[in-house]
Design a protein around this motif. Structure first.
Motif, PDB file in Angstrom:
ATOM      1  N   ALA A   1      54.839  38.129  31.591  1.00  0.00           N
ATOM      2  CA  ALA A   1      54.324  37.097  32.499  1.00  0.00           C
ATOM      3  C   ALA A   1      52.826  37.291  32.752  1.00  0.00           C
ATOM      4  N   HIS A   2      52.410  38.533  32.853  1.00  0.00           N
ATOM      5  CA  HIS A   2      51.011  38.857  33.121  1.00  0.00           C
ATOM      6  C   HIS A   2      50.118  38.409  31.971  1.00  0.00           C
ATOM      7  N   LEU A   3      50.488  38.777  30.735  1.00  0.00           N
ATOM      8  CA  LEU A   3      49.669  38.406  29.585  1.00  0.00           C
ATOM      9  C   LEU A   3      49.762  36.914  29.281  1.00  0.00           C
ATOM     10  N   ARG A   4      50.936  36.333  29.516  1.00  0.00           N
ATOM     11  CA  ARG A   4      51.086  34.894  29.298  1.00  0.00           C
ATOM     12  C   ARG A   4      50.193  34.118  30.251  1.00  0.00           C
ATOM     13  N   SER A   5      50.088  34.592  31.486  1.00  0.00           N
ATOM     14  CA  SER A   5      49.217  33.935  32.458  1.00  0.00           C
ATOM     15  C   SER A   5      47.760  34.000  32.015  1.00  0.00           C
ATOM     16  N   ARG A   6      47.341  35.142  31.489  1.00  0.00           N
ATOM     17  CA  ARG A   6      45.953  35.266  31.013  1.00  0.00           C
ATOM     18  C   ARG A   6      45.667  34.253  29.907  1.00  0.00           C
ATOM     19  N   LEU A   7      46.633  34.087  29.002  1.00  0.00           N
ATOM     20  CA  LEU A   7      46.442  33.157  27.890  1.00  0.00           C
ATOM     21  C   LEU A   7      46.459  31.708  28.371  1.00  0.00           C
ATOM     22  N   GLU A   8      47.320  31.393  29.334  1.00  0.00           N
ATOM     23  CA  GLU A   8      47.368  30.041  29.892  1.00  0.00           C
ATOM     24  C   GLU A   8      46.060  29.694  30.592  1.00  0.00           C
TER      25      GLU A   8
ATOM     26  N   GLN B   1      33.303  22.407  43.223  1.00  0.00           N
ATOM     27  CA  GLN B   1      32.191  21.573  42.775  1.00  0.00           C
ATOM     28  C   GLN B   1      30.901  21.966  43.489  1.00  0.00           C
ATOM     29  N   LYS B   2      30.982  22.184  44.799  1.00  0.00           N
ATOM     30  CA  LYS B   2      29.798  22.594  45.555  1.00  0.00           C
ATOM     31  C   LYS B   2      29.292  23.954  45.092  1.00  0.00           C
ATOM     32  N   ALA B   3      30.231  24.855  44.777  1.00  0.00           N
ATOM     33  CA  ALA B   3      29.855  26.218  44.395  1.00  0.00           C
ATOM     34  C   ALA B   3      29.108  26.263  43.073  1.00  0.00           C
ATOM     35  N   LEU B   4      29.363  25.295  42.180  1.00  0.00           N
ATOM     36  CA  LEU B   4      28.726  25.294  40.861  1.00  0.00           C
ATOM     37  C   LEU B   4      27.465  24.437  40.807  1.00  0.00           C
ATOM     38  N   LYS B   5      27.066  23.887  41.938  1.00  0.00           N
ATOM     39  CA  LYS B   5      25.871  23.040  41.957  1.00  0.00           C
ATOM     40  C   LYS B   5      24.643  23.842  41.519  1.00  0.00           C
ATOM     41  N   GLY B   6      23.914  23.287  40.554  1.00  0.00           N
ATOM     42  CA  GLY B   6      22.696  23.926  40.079  1.00  0.00           C
ATOM     43  C   GLY B   6      22.908  25.030  39.060  1.00  0.00           C
ATOM     44  N   ALA B   7      24.139  25.272  38.662  1.00  0.00           N
ATOM     45  CA  ALA B   7      24.420  26.371  37.737  1.00  0.00           C
ATOM     46  C   ALA B   7      24.279  25.930  36.290  1.00  0.00           C
ATOM     47  N   ASP B   8      24.028  26.890  35.416  1.00  0.00           N
ATOM     48  CA  ASP B   8      24.017  26.664  33.972  1.00  0.00           C
ATOM     49  C   ASP B   8      25.287  27.209  33.321  1.00  0.00           C
ATOM     50  N   ILE B   9      25.740  28.349  33.805  1.00  0.00           N
ATOM     51  CA  ILE B   9      26.871  29.061  33.210  1.00  0.00           C
ATOM     52  C   ILE B   9      27.730  29.602  34.340  1.00  0.00           C
ATOM     53  N   VAL B  10      29.046  29.652  34.116  1.00  0.00           N
ATOM     54  CA  VAL B  10      29.926  30.302  35.073  1.00  0.00           C
ATOM     55  C   VAL B  10      30.756  31.339  34.329  1.00  0.00           C
ATOM     56  N   VAL B  11      30.887  32.502  34.937  1.00  0.00           N
ATOM     57  CA  VAL B  11      31.737  33.572  34.402  1.00  0.00           C
ATOM     58  C   VAL B  11      32.965  33.663  35.290  1.00  0.00           C
ATOM     59  N   TYR B  12      34.140  33.578  34.676  1.00  0.00           N
ATOM     60  CA  TYR B  12      35.399  33.507  35.419  1.00  0.00           C
ATOM     61  C   TYR B  12      36.145  34.823  35.286  1.00  0.00           C
ATOM     62  N   LEU B  13      36.203  35.575  36.386  1.00  0.00           N
ATOM     63  CA  LEU B  13      36.845  36.892  36.417  1.00  0.00           C
ATOM     64  C   LEU B  13      38.027  36.924  37.366  1.00  0.00           C
ATOM     65  N   VAL B  14      38.514  35.771  37.778  1.00  0.00           N
ATOM     66  CA  VAL B  14      39.566  35.688  38.789  1.00  0.00           C
ATOM     67  C   VAL B  14      40.929  35.888  38.144  1.00  0.00           C
ATOM     68  N   HIS B  15      41.741  36.708  38.757  1.00  0.00           N
ATOM     69  CA  HIS B  15      43.126  36.859  38.311  1.00  0.00           C
ATOM     70  C   HIS B  15      43.953  37.245  39.520  1.00  0.00           C
ATOM     71  N   SER B  16      44.773  36.339  39.993  1.00  0.00           N
ATOM     72  CA  SER B  16      45.562  36.569  41.199  1.00  0.00           C
ATOM     73  C   SER B  16      46.816  37.366  40.850  1.00  0.00           C
ATOM     74  N   MET B  17      47.113  38.387  41.667  1.00  0.00           N
ATOM     75  CA  MET B  17      48.294  39.217  41.403  1.00  0.00           C
ATOM     76  C   MET B  17      49.204  39.323  42.627  1.00  0.00           C
ATOM     77  N   ARG B  18      48.901  38.581  43.682  1.00  0.00           N
ATOM     78  CA  ARG B  18      49.700  38.718  44.897  1.00  0.00           C
ATOM     79  C   ARG B  18      50.092  37.357  45.437  1.00  0.00           C
ATOM     80  N   PRO B  19      51.120  37.298  46.300  1.00  0.00           N
ATOM     81  CA  PRO B  19      51.539  36.023  46.866  1.00  0.00           C
ATOM     82  C   PRO B  19      50.419  35.364  47.654  1.00  0.00           C
ATOM     83  N   SER B  20      50.502  34.049  47.783  1.00  0.00           N
ATOM     84  CA  SER B  20      49.490  33.287  48.495  1.00  0.00           C
ATOM     85  C   SER B  20      50.123  32.387  49.532  1.00  0.00           C
ATOM     86  N   ALA B  21      49.502  32.319  50.702  1.00  0.00           N
ATOM     87  CA  ALA B  21      49.998  31.410  51.736  1.00  0.00           C
ATOM     88  C   ALA B  21      49.845  29.958  51.303  1.00  0.00           C
ATOM     89  N   ARG B  22      48.952  29.691  50.325  1.00  0.00           N
ATOM     90  CA  ARG B  22      48.763  28.326  49.864  1.00  0.00           C
ATOM     91  C   ARG B  22      49.946  27.847  49.024  1.00  0.00           C
TER      92      ARG B  22
END
Length: 325
Positions: free
Chosen positions: A129-136, A64-85
């Motif tokens: 799994a890779h393409l299904r994730s993109r569609l989800e 929410q803080k990161a998008l403050k003042g924005a008009d448009i957001v472009v989403y290019l994130v795609h995780s491909m590795r394990p996460s400690a979270r």
């Protein structure tokens, strides 16, 4: 929210990647461009970004803080590795959490549009799994009321792309190319410059929301793509068909030859069994951007300055890996 229509504020989630940096260059003459990163990267080119904001997409508050003042957001994130979270989670779980936080924050901030770079969807058969994730992720980004434009692409040919680097390393390092059955699968790659132009047009233009396939003018098999890449590099590699080479062996083979982590090579190799060909190119026809040919795209990628760092997927995972932006 910034109301100026003369110079809209565009936030890029995934700004440190090779597509994000090319997009920032395309947007910077007419937009205020904000890059998101877990840590503002001192190595990344700063000239095309107005500012960097630290953001953990696993945190809705951070997003929410990161998008403050924005008009448009472009989403290019795609995780491909394990996460400690999510130590027990799959990359698909991480993708959905990050995308849902982004879409919720965009809705709360009153953003005009989300632009997403997804993957080409095969017409028939079960998705990998890779393409299904993109569609989800595409479905989640459009689930909270913000207008969504999705560009579905196959392999993006650029100097710092993880998938293209895998292709180059196969061509460079193998005296004989082993060709499993999946190397006959058809694909339609696109030049990085064309992808960045189309993403920028979606972010700044008055185009209708929806999903659009994008691709270059050449449709070819992965085997032909490797042959043509070798020719551009001045190499000729004998090809040996191995029809019984299993996906498991293919993942191991690609990982060993290219140095790509198995967490990256595995989902990508699984996806190669599905044709990734654009069904229609109506967006490119509308924008008069058919794209450059494959050989020209490869030559440009090979002669472009090398990245300051290797692609994220080729770097050692930090002790506390989070969603890659």
């Amino acid at each position: 929210m910034i109301q100026s229509t003369d110079r809209p504020c565009v936030v890029i989630a995934g700004a440190t990647g090779f597509v994000g940096q090319a997009l920032a260059e395309a947007l910077s003459p007419r937009c205020t461009v904000i890059g998101l990163s877990r840590q503002p990267p001192g190595w990344a080119p700063q000239g095309h970004f107005s500012a960097w904001r630290t953001c953990d997409l696993f945190s809705l508050i951070d997003t929410q803080k990161a998008l403050k003042g924005a008009d448009i957001v472009v989403y290019l994130v795609h995780s491909m590795r394990p996460s400690a979270r999510l130590t027990q989670g799959h990359f698909r779980d991480m993708d959905l959490i990050c995308a849902d936080n982004l879409a919720r924050a965009a809705s709360q901030a009153g953003l005009r549009r989300i632009v997403y770079l997804g993957g080409l969807v095969p017409e028939d058969g079960p998705l990998s799994a890779h393409l299904r994730s993109r569609l989800e992720v595409e479905e989640i980004l459009g689930a909270h009321g913000v207008a969504l434009m999705t560009l579905r692409a196959g392999l993006v040919i650029g100097p710092a792309g993880s998938s293209f680097l895998m292709l180059l390393r196969l061509v460079e390092r193998l005296p004989v190319m082993i060709c499993p059955a999946w190397t006959e699968t058809l694909t339609q790659p696109i030049d990085l410059r064309d992808a960045a132009f189309l993403l920028a047009a979606c972010a700044t233009g008055e185009l209708p929301s929806g999903s659009y396939d994008i691709g270059g003018p050449d449709v070819m098999s992965y085997r032909e793509m490797m042959v043509r890449t070798a020719a551009v590099m001045g190499r000729r590699i004998p090809m040996m068909k191995v029809p019984l080479f299993s996906p498991g062996l293919s993942r191991l083979w690609v990982s060993l030859v290219t140095g790509a982590p198995r967490a990256l090579a595995g989902p990508l190799v699984e996806s190669l069994r599905h044709p990734t060909v654009a069904r229609d190119l109506r967006l490119q026809e509308r924008l008069h951007r058919p794209g450059v040919g494959f050989e020209e795209a490869v030559r440009h990628a090979l002669t472009s300055p090398p990245p300051a760092r290797p692609p994220m997927a080729y770097r050692p995972a930090p002790p506390k890996e989070e969603c890659s932006v």
